[in-house]
Design a protein around this motif. Structure first.
Motif, PDB file in Angstrom:
ATOM      1  N   MET A  30      10.412   8.304   1.580  1.00  0.00           N
ATOM      2  CA  MET A  30       9.190   7.820   2.238  1.00  0.00           C
ATOM      3  C   MET A  30       8.033   7.775   1.243  1.00  0.00           C
ATOM      4  O   MET A  30       7.224   6.840   1.257  1.00  0.00           O
ATOM      5  CB  MET A  30       8.835   8.705   3.436  1.00  0.00           C
ATOM      6  CG  MET A  30       9.807   8.594   4.595  1.00  0.00           C
ATOM      7  SD  MET A  30       9.956   6.931   5.272  1.00  0.00           S
ATOM      8  CE  MET A  30       8.343   6.709   5.957  1.00  0.00           C
ATOM      9  N   LEU A  31       7.964   8.757   0.368  1.00  0.00           N
ATOM     10  CA  LEU A  31       6.933   8.771  -0.668  1.00  0.00           C
ATOM     11  C   LEU A  31       7.113   7.582  -1.618  1.00  0.00           C
ATOM     12  O   LEU A  31       6.135   6.929  -1.991  1.00  0.00           O
ATOM     13  CB  LEU A  31       6.968  10.096  -1.437  1.00  0.00           C
ATOM     14  CG  LEU A  31       5.930  10.260  -2.533  1.00  0.00           C
ATOM     15  CD1 LEU A  31       4.518  10.250  -1.941  1.00  0.00           C
ATOM     16  CD2 LEU A  31       6.177  11.553  -3.302  1.00  0.00           C
ATOM     17  N   VAL A  32       8.358   7.300  -1.984  1.00  0.00           N
ATOM     18  CA  VAL A  32       8.640   6.138  -2.843  1.00  0.00           C
ATOM     19  C   VAL A  32       8.191   4.854  -2.157  1.00  0.00           C
ATOM     20  O   VAL A  32       7.605   3.964  -2.797  1.00  0.00           O
ATOM     21  CB  VAL A  32      10.142   6.075  -3.216  1.00  0.00           C
ATOM     22  CG1 VAL A  32      10.502   4.749  -3.875  1.00  0.00           C
ATOM     23  CG2 VAL A  32      10.517   7.243  -4.116  1.00  0.00           C
ATOM     24  N   ILE A  33       8.427   4.742  -0.859  1.00  0.00           N
ATOM     25  CA  ILE A  33       8.003   3.551  -0.111  1.00  0.00           C
ATOM     26  C   ILE A  33       6.484   3.412  -0.169  1.00  0.00           C
ATOM     27  O   ILE A  33       5.959   2.332  -0.495  1.00  0.00           O
ATOM     28  CB  ILE A  33       8.477   3.631   1.358  1.00  0.00           C
ATOM     29  CG1 ILE A  33       9.991   3.537   1.442  1.00  0.00           C
ATOM     30  CG2 ILE A  33       7.823   2.519   2.195  1.00  0.00           C
ATOM     31  CD1 ILE A  33      10.562   3.918   2.802  1.00  0.00           C
ATOM     32  N   VAL A  34       5.779   4.475   0.129  1.00  0.00           N
ATOM     33  CA  VAL A  34       4.308   4.430   0.152  1.00  0.00           C
ATOM     34  C   VAL A  34       3.758   4.075  -1.231  1.00  0.00           C
ATOM     35  O   VAL A  34       2.883   3.206  -1.364  1.00  0.00           O
ATOM     36  CB  VAL A  34       3.727   5.765   0.664  1.00  0.00           C
ATOM     37  CG1 VAL A  34       2.219   5.830   0.453  1.00  0.00           C
ATOM     38  CG2 VAL A  34       4.069   5.960   2.126  1.00  0.00           C
ATOM     39  N   VAL A  35       4.274   4.722  -2.258  1.00  0.00           N
ATOM     40  CA  VAL A  35       3.781   4.475  -3.620  1.00  0.00           C
ATOM     41  C   VAL A  35       4.101   3.054  -4.063  1.00  0.00           C
ATOM     42  O   VAL A  35       3.227   2.350  -4.605  1.00  0.00           O
ATOM     43  CB  VAL A  35       4.354   5.518  -4.611  1.00  0.00           C
ATOM     44  CG1 VAL A  35       4.078   5.124  -6.052  1.00  0.00           C
ATOM     45  CG2 VAL A  35       3.792   6.896  -4.301  1.00  0.00           C
ATOM     46  N   SER A  36       5.319   2.586  -3.833  1.00  0.00           N
ATOM     47  CA  SER A  36       5.680   1.246  -4.310  1.00  0.00           C
ATOM     48  C   SER A  36       4.936   0.147  -3.548  1.00  0.00           C
ATOM     49  O   SER A  36       4.474  -0.824  -4.156  1.00  0.00           O
ATOM     50  CB  SER A  36       7.193   1.020  -4.263  1.00  0.00           C
ATOM     51  OG  SER A  36       7.663   1.069  -2.945  1.00  0.00           O
ATOM     52  N   VAL A  37       4.782   0.295  -2.235  1.00  0.00           N
ATOM     53  CA  VAL A  37       4.031  -0.709  -1.463  1.00  0.00           C
ATOM     54  C   VAL A  37       2.556  -0.675  -1.870  1.00  0.00           C
ATOM     55  O   VAL A  37       1.932  -1.734  -2.049  1.00  0.00           O
ATOM     56  CB  VAL A  37       4.208  -0.487   0.053  1.00  0.00           C
ATOM     57  CG1 VAL A  37       3.233  -1.338   0.853  1.00  0.00           C
ATOM     58  CG2 VAL A  37       5.645  -0.813   0.460  1.00  0.00           C
ATOM     59  N   SER A  38       2.010   0.513  -2.049  1.00  0.00           N
ATOM     60  CA  SER A  38       0.609   0.624  -2.480  1.00  0.00           C
ATOM     61  C   SER A  38       0.404  -0.004  -3.853  1.00  0.00           C
ATOM     62  O   SER A  38      -0.581  -0.716  -4.080  1.00  0.00           O
ATOM     63  CB  SER A  38       0.173   2.090  -2.509  1.00  0.00           C
ATOM     64  OG  SER A  38       0.251   2.651  -1.225  1.00  0.00           O
ATOM     65  N   TRP A  39       1.322   0.256  -4.763  1.00  0.00           N
ATOM     66  CA  TRP A  39       1.227  -0.337  -6.098  1.00  0.00           C
ATOM     67  C   TRP A  39       1.335  -1.865  -6.005  1.00  0.00           C
ATOM     68  O   TRP A  39       0.616  -2.583  -6.701  1.00  0.00           O
ATOM     69  CB  TRP A  39       2.286   0.228  -7.026  1.00  0.00           C
ATOM     70  CG  TRP A  39       2.154  -0.308  -8.428  1.00  0.00           C
ATOM     71  CD1 TRP A  39       2.965  -1.201  -9.048  1.00  0.00           C
ATOM     72  CD2 TRP A  39       1.127   0.004  -9.361  1.00  0.00           C
ATOM     73  NE1 TRP A  39       2.514  -1.462 -10.303  1.00  0.00           N
ATOM     74  CE2 TRP A  39       1.377  -0.731 -10.527  1.00  0.00           C
ATOM     75  CE3 TRP A  39       0.003   0.833  -9.314  1.00  0.00           C
ATOM     76  CZ2 TRP A  39       0.552  -0.668 -11.649  1.00  0.00           C
ATOM     77  CZ3 TRP A  39      -0.808   0.895 -10.434  1.00  0.00           C
ATOM     78  CH2 TRP A  39      -0.533   0.156 -11.582  1.00  0.00           C
ATOM     79  N   GLY A  40       2.206  -2.348  -5.165  1.00  0.00           N
ATOM     80  CA  GLY A  40       2.330  -3.788  -4.989  1.00  0.00           C
ATOM     81  C   GLY A  40       1.057  -4.423  -4.464  1.00  0.00           C
ATOM     82  O   GLY A  40       0.626  -5.486  -4.942  1.00  0.00           O
ATOM     83  N   VAL A  41       0.418  -3.787  -3.501  1.00  0.00           N
ATOM     84  CA  VAL A  41      -0.850  -4.298  -2.960  1.00  0.00           C
ATOM     85  C   VAL A  41      -1.935  -4.241  -4.028  1.00  0.00           C
ATOM     86  O   VAL A  41      -2.694  -5.210  -4.218  1.00  0.00           O
ATOM     87  CB  VAL A  41      -1.266  -3.491  -1.706  1.00  0.00           C
ATOM     88  CG1 VAL A  41      -2.693  -3.809  -1.291  1.00  0.00           C
ATOM     89  CG2 VAL A  41      -0.294  -3.763  -0.563  1.00  0.00           C
ATOM     90  N   LEU A  42      -1.997  -3.126  -4.743  1.00  0.00           N
ATOM     91  CA  LEU A  42      -3.000  -2.974  -5.791  1.00  0.00           C
ATOM     92  C   LEU A  42      -2.846  -4.032  -6.886  1.00  0.00           C
ATOM     93  O   LEU A  42      -3.831  -4.676  -7.275  1.00  0.00           O
ATOM     94  CB  LEU A  42      -2.905  -1.565  -6.388  1.00  0.00           C
ATOM     95  CG  LEU A  42      -3.955  -1.189  -7.423  1.00  0.00           C
ATOM     96  CD1 LEU A  42      -5.313  -1.027  -6.748  1.00  0.00           C
ATOM     97  CD2 LEU A  42      -3.561   0.096  -8.137  1.00  0.00           C
ATOM     98  N   THR A  43      -1.630  -4.224  -7.369  1.00  0.00           N
ATOM     99  CA  THR A  43      -1.425  -5.200  -8.445  1.00  0.00           C
ATOM    100  C   THR A  43      -1.631  -6.632  -7.969  1.00  0.00           C
ATOM    101  O   THR A  43      -2.093  -7.471  -8.739  1.00  0.00           O
ATOM    102  CB  THR A  43      -0.023  -5.056  -9.067  1.00  0.00           C
ATOM    103  OG1 THR A  43       0.969  -5.253  -8.065  1.00  0.00           O
ATOM    104  CG2 THR A  43       0.147  -3.710  -9.747  1.00  0.00           C
TER     105      THR A  43
END
Length: 167
Positions: A30-43
């Motif tokens: 779940m942490l990987v999901i949050v971090v990867s989706v957040s990074w995708g939105v940020l980039t």
């Protein structure tokens, strides 16, 4: 109240030491999901150069979170079940019905685990679109999840049989 954390006069609280491997792995996913989706939105929206790998990483982590999380719920007997019939049957009949239901669930879990293992093994040489890792990494989540669910169910059946409990 959750049986694992049940204490007289206390609320339902789990400490880290009470968590199982399945629960910890599901939480990490779940942490990987949050971090990867957040990074995708940020980039995408801040840096205007989207990271193409984020949605694929989140999808793989989601598969692991779902199937391993389901195994964790299985361990704690938190999946729904309909046991109204067992409550009104005489104890010997309820034991027979529970045993039949347990065997049907076990057979189903083993069948799905077998199919998932086959799918996992058949995709070891098929890379994912972006990350180029084997698709078996994704399908392995179902194989591991259903295998662990089958083992946990077999353990619960064994405990119930030894205790002579119908439900």
């Amino acid at each position: 109240m959750n049986k694992v954390a049940e204490r007289e006069g206390e609320e339902d609280v789990l400490s880290f030491s009470q968590l199982t491997f399945e629960e910890i792995l599901a939480a990490v996913m779940m942490l990987v999901i949050v971090v990867s989706v957040s990074w995708g939105v940020l980039t995408r929206y801040v840096f205007a150069t989207p990271a193409s790998w984020t949605s694929e990483a989140a999808s793989i982590a989601f598969a692991w979170a779902v199937f391993v999380g389901a195994a964790a719920a299985f361990l704690r007997r938190e999946h729904s079940s309909v046991d109204a019939l067992l409550a009104i049957c005489p104890r010997p009949i309820a034991r027979i019905l529970q045993t039949v239901a347990d065997l049907v669930v076990l057979a189903t879990l083993l069948a799905v685990a077998w199919l998932a293992i086959g799918m996992t093994l058949s995709t070891t040489d098929v890379p994912t679109t972006v990350l180029r890792i084997p698709q078996s990494v994704t399908y392995g989540a179902a194989a591991v999840g259903f295998t662990v669910m089958a083992l946990r169910h077999l353990m619960a059946m064994t405990r119930r049989f030894r205790a002579g409990d119908a439900a």
